[in-house]
Write a protein that holds these residues in place. Structure first.
Motif, PDB file in Angstrom:
ATOM      1  N   LYS A 147      37.001  33.965  35.385  1.00 25.35           N
ATOM      2  CA  LYS A 147      37.654  34.184  34.092  1.00 25.35           C
ATOM      3  C   LYS A 147      39.164  34.238  34.233  1.00 25.35           C
ATOM      4  O   LYS A 147      39.903  33.796  33.347  1.00 25.35           O
ATOM      5  CB  LYS A 147      37.131  35.482  33.477  1.00 25.35           C
ATOM      6  CG  LYS A 147      37.680  35.782  32.096  1.00 25.35           C
ATOM      7  CD  LYS A 147      37.090  37.068  31.548  1.00 25.35           C
ATOM      8  CE  LYS A 147      37.649  37.397  30.168  1.00 25.35           C
ATOM      9  NZ  LYS A 147      37.088  38.675  29.640  1.00 25.35           N
ATOM     10  N   ARG A 148      39.641  34.758  35.348  1.00 23.96           N
ATOM     11  CA  ARG A 148      41.082  34.834  35.588  1.00 23.96           C
ATOM     12  C   ARG A 148      41.675  33.492  36.017  1.00 23.96           C
ATOM     13  O   ARG A 148      42.881  33.380  36.190  1.00 23.96           O
ATOM     14  CB  ARG A 148      41.361  35.879  36.673  1.00 23.96           C
ATOM     15  CG  ARG A 148      41.271  37.315  36.177  1.00 23.96           C
ATOM     16  CD  ARG A 148      41.192  38.282  37.344  1.00 23.96           C
ATOM     17  NE  ARG A 148      41.499  39.643  36.957  1.00 23.96           N
ATOM     18  CZ  ARG A 148      40.687  40.443  36.284  1.00 23.96           C
ATOM     19  NH1 ARG A 148      39.493  40.002  35.925  1.00 23.96           N
ATOM     20  NH2 ARG A 148      41.048  41.679  35.963  1.00 23.96           N
ATOM     21  N   LYS A 149      40.835  32.506  36.229  1.00 25.66           N
ATOM     22  CA  LYS A 149      41.255  31.162  36.639  1.00 25.66           C
ATOM     23  C   LYS A 149      41.955  31.167  37.994  1.00 25.66           C
ATOM     24  O   LYS A 149      42.877  30.386  38.239  1.00 25.66           O
ATOM     25  CB  LYS A 149      42.153  30.529  35.567  1.00 25.66           C
ATOM     26  CG  LYS A 149      41.441  30.321  34.235  1.00 25.66           C
ATOM     27  CD  LYS A 149      42.326  29.636  33.215  1.00 25.66           C
ATOM     28  CE  LYS A 149      41.572  29.427  31.903  1.00 25.66           C
ATOM     29  NZ  LYS A 149      42.403  28.762  30.871  1.00 25.66           N
ATOM     30  N   TRP A 150      41.505  32.071  38.867  1.00 21.52           N
ATOM     31  CA  TRP A 150      41.974  32.008  40.241  1.00 21.52           C
ATOM     32  C   TRP A 150      41.295  30.828  40.927  1.00 21.52           C
ATOM     33  O   TRP A 150      40.158  30.468  40.604  1.00 21.52           O
ATOM     34  CB  TRP A 150      41.640  33.299  40.986  1.00 21.52           C
ATOM     35  CG  TRP A 150      42.338  34.515  40.446  1.00 21.52           C
ATOM     36  CD1 TRP A 150      43.358  34.541  39.539  1.00 21.52           C
ATOM     37  CD2 TRP A 150      42.059  35.880  40.765  1.00 21.52           C
ATOM     38  NE1 TRP A 150      43.737  35.833  39.276  1.00 21.52           N
ATOM     39  CE2 TRP A 150      42.958  36.680  40.015  1.00 21.52           C
ATOM     40  CE3 TRP A 150      41.147  36.505  41.607  1.00 21.52           C
ATOM     41  CZ2 TRP A 150      42.958  38.065  40.087  1.00 21.52           C
ATOM     42  CZ3 TRP A 150      41.142  37.886  41.689  1.00 21.52           C
ATOM     43  CH2 TRP A 150      42.043  38.659  40.940  1.00 21.52           C
TER      44      TRP A 150
ATOM     45  N   LYS B 216      43.643  46.266  38.224  1.00 21.48           N
ATOM     46  CA  LYS B 216      43.049  45.675  37.018  1.00 21.48           C
ATOM     47  C   LYS B 216      41.659  45.120  37.309  1.00 21.48           C
ATOM     48  O   LYS B 216      40.738  45.263  36.484  1.00 21.48           O
ATOM     49  CB  LYS B 216      43.952  44.560  36.489  1.00 21.48           C
ATOM     50  CG  LYS B 216      43.539  44.028  35.125  1.00 21.48           C
ATOM     51  CD  LYS B 216      43.692  45.100  34.058  1.00 21.48           C
ATOM     52  CE  LYS B 216      43.506  44.545  32.652  1.00 21.48           C
ATOM     53  NZ  LYS B 216      42.140  44.075  32.394  1.00 21.48           N
ATOM     54  N   LEU B 217      41.474  44.516  38.468  1.00 16.06           N
ATOM     55  CA  LEU B 217      40.158  43.981  38.811  1.00 16.06           C
ATOM     56  C   LEU B 217      39.146  45.106  38.984  1.00 16.06           C
ATOM     57  O   LEU B 217      37.989  44.989  38.549  1.00 16.06           O
ATOM     58  CB  LEU B 217      40.249  43.139  40.084  1.00 16.06           C
ATOM     59  CG  LEU B 217      38.957  42.446  40.524  1.00 16.06           C
ATOM     60  CD1 LEU B 217      38.410  41.547  39.424  1.00 16.06           C
ATOM     61  CD2 LEU B 217      39.186  41.642  41.799  1.00 16.06           C
TER      62      LEU B 217
ATOM     63  N   ASP C 242      38.100  46.239  35.564  1.00 20.12           N
ATOM     64  CA  ASP C 242      37.244  45.271  34.883  1.00 20.12           C
ATOM     65  C   ASP C 242      35.844  45.223  35.492  1.00 20.12           C
ATOM     66  O   ASP C 242      34.856  45.027  34.772  1.00 20.12           O
ATOM     67  CB  ASP C 242      37.886  43.884  34.934  1.00 20.12           C
ATOM     68  CG  ASP C 242      39.105  43.787  34.025  1.00 20.12           C
ATOM     69  OD1 ASP C 242      39.328  44.736  33.246  1.00 20.12           O
ATOM     70  OD2 ASP C 242      39.829  42.778  34.094  1.00 20.12           O
TER      71      ASP C 242
ATOM     72  N   LEU D  84      34.398  37.538  36.921  1.00 21.03           N
ATOM     73  CA  LEU D  84      35.743  38.006  36.588  1.00 21.03           C
ATOM     74  C   LEU D  84      36.814  37.170  37.284  1.00 21.03           C
ATOM     75  O   LEU D  84      37.866  36.880  36.703  1.00 21.03           O
ATOM     76  CB  LEU D  84      35.887  39.480  36.969  1.00 21.03           C
ATOM     77  CG  LEU D  84      35.078  40.464  36.117  1.00 21.03           C
ATOM     78  CD1 LEU D  84      35.123  41.857  36.722  1.00 21.03           C
ATOM     79  CD2 LEU D  84      35.611  40.498  34.687  1.00 21.03           C
ATOM     80  N   VAL D  85      36.557  36.794  38.527  1.00 24.64           N
ATOM     81  CA  VAL D  85      37.500  35.930  39.250  1.00 24.64           C
ATOM     82  C   VAL D  85      37.629  34.586  38.541  1.00 24.64           C
ATOM     83  O   VAL D  85      38.732  34.055  38.357  1.00 24.64           O
ATOM     84  CB  VAL D  85      37.037  35.745  40.709  1.00 24.64           C
ATOM     85  CG1 VAL D  85      37.831  34.632  41.394  1.00 24.64           C
ATOM     86  CG2 VAL D  85      37.186  37.048  41.480  1.00 24.64           C
TER      87      VAL D  85
ATOM     88  N   ARG E 274      47.179  43.748  40.465  1.00 29.27           N
ATOM     89  CA  ARG E 274      46.021  42.842  40.410  1.00 29.27           C
ATOM     90  C   ARG E 274      44.742  43.560  40.846  1.00 29.27           C
ATOM     91  O   ARG E 274      43.699  43.440  40.195  1.00 29.27           O
ATOM     92  CB  ARG E 274      46.281  41.631  41.301  1.00 29.27           C
ATOM     93  CG  ARG E 274      45.122  40.629  41.332  1.00 29.27           C
ATOM     94  CD  ARG E 274      45.454  39.425  42.193  1.00 29.27           C
ATOM     95  NE  ARG E 274      46.612  38.725  41.671  1.00 29.27           N
ATOM     96  CZ  ARG E 274      47.809  38.735  42.256  1.00 29.27           C
ATOM     97  NH1 ARG E 274      47.995  39.398  43.386  1.00 29.27           N
ATOM     98  NH2 ARG E 274      48.817  38.083  41.719  1.00 29.27           N
TER      99      ARG E 274
ATOM    100  N   ALA F 119      45.433  33.589  43.722  1.00 28.56           N
ATOM    101  CA  ALA F 119      46.005  33.946  42.424  1.00 28.56           C
ATOM    102  C   ALA F 119      47.475  33.524  42.408  1.00 28.56           C
ATOM    103  O   ALA F 119      48.070  33.256  43.453  1.00 28.56           O
ATOM    104  CB  ALA F 119      45.862  35.442  42.176  1.00 28.56           C
TER     105      ALA F 119
END
Length: 285
Positions: free
Chosen positions: A180-183, A250-251, A254, A177-178, A247, A204
């Protein structure tokens, strides 16, 4: 008596104030875009970059004031330029809408910048600590009990994520997930025996200005299951205007959804066949 478009409209001169109002609005847009690019790509330090941004907002306000003066002048002498005034007002409204929303958030939300699911033992910034040592940067040490109490009041639903999966699986789901968020992942350590604690540290960015906000995630075993704790902290400013809480929330959602969707469906129990009804046989007399 005021002349209100007494001469043919096209022959009237254009109001210089209307032109100034439009030009100031356009210049404000250029300055805002420039300041955003400066912050996102790190061309200048934070203070001069923000000075550019707030200077651009001041130009937008000045454009509105000049536009009002131009409107009064046009009303008095019938000169042209109303279209330029309306264009300036439209540009300024778009430009100032988001800062006005942030100002409202600033008044409504608590002045905290460090959000975590575990205020007693928050995930630490280790690899990220050296990135928070610049001038004006917030400390890598957790903000403390005052921040925890303010968080509890404003965001009571932010709690440790408890998952019915092993730590390794929880770590893999969270890291996916991290990513995917492009962090920007600074450090990642999967759970290893004997303690089996996994850690992820990432950076982020806020949506518009691109301010850096640091995230630390800790995965710990809980018997055969696991617990995930998250911490998100703004690198600058005392108030995050709710960005870190959003943030983290939402994490959490998810992570829970990803784990639930990966669970195999429970097998359906076979239905027992219906019993055949016994036929009544009539005996002859």
């Amino acid at each position: 008596m005021a002349r209100r478009f007494s001469a043919p409209y096209q022959t009237e001169p254009v109001s210089s104030l209307a032109t100034w109002s439009r030009n100031l609005a356009i210049f404000a847009v250029v300055a805002v875009v420039g300041s955003i690019l400066i912050v996102r790509f790190g061309f200048l330090e934070m203070k001069p970059a923000l000075a550019t941004f707030f200077g651009a907002l001041a130009l937008a306000v000045l454009s509105i004031l000049v536009g009002l003066a131009a409107f009064a002048a046009i009303w008095q002498n019938g000169s042209r330029g109303m279209g330029r005034i309306l264009l300036a007002f439209l540009i300024n409204a778009i430009l100032l809408a988001y800062p006005a929303y942030l100002a409202l958030q600033y008044r409504k939300l608590p002045p905290i910048h460090d959000i975590t699911t575990d205020p007693i033992d928050p995930p630490r910034f280790e690899a990220l600590a050296r990135l928070r040592s610049g001038e004006g940067a917030n400390s890598a040490v957790y903000a403390g009990l005052y921040s925890a109490e303010q968080q509890r009041i404003a965001y009571p639903d932010i709690e440790t994520v408890e998952l019915e999966v092993p730590p390794q699986r929880a770590y893999e789901v969270t890291l996916a997930l991290v990513t995917k968020r492009k962090w920007l992942v600074i450090d990642e350590r999967p759970p290893q025996p004997p303690r089996r604690i996994g850690r992820i540290e990432a950076v982020a960015r806020t949506p518009v200005m691109g301010f850096r906000e640091d995230v630390s995630i800790r995965v710990t075993p809980d018997g055969e299951e696991s617990r995930v704790d998250i911490r998100s902290s703004s690198r600058y400013f005392e108030s995050d205007l709710g960005s870190n809480a959003s943030r983290v929330t939402k994490l959490i959602e998810d992570i829970n959804s990803a784990v639930d969707n990966a669970k195999p469906a429970a097998p359906k129990k076979p239905q027992a066949p219906a019993k055949a009804q016994a036929k009544n046989v009539k005996k002859g007399s």
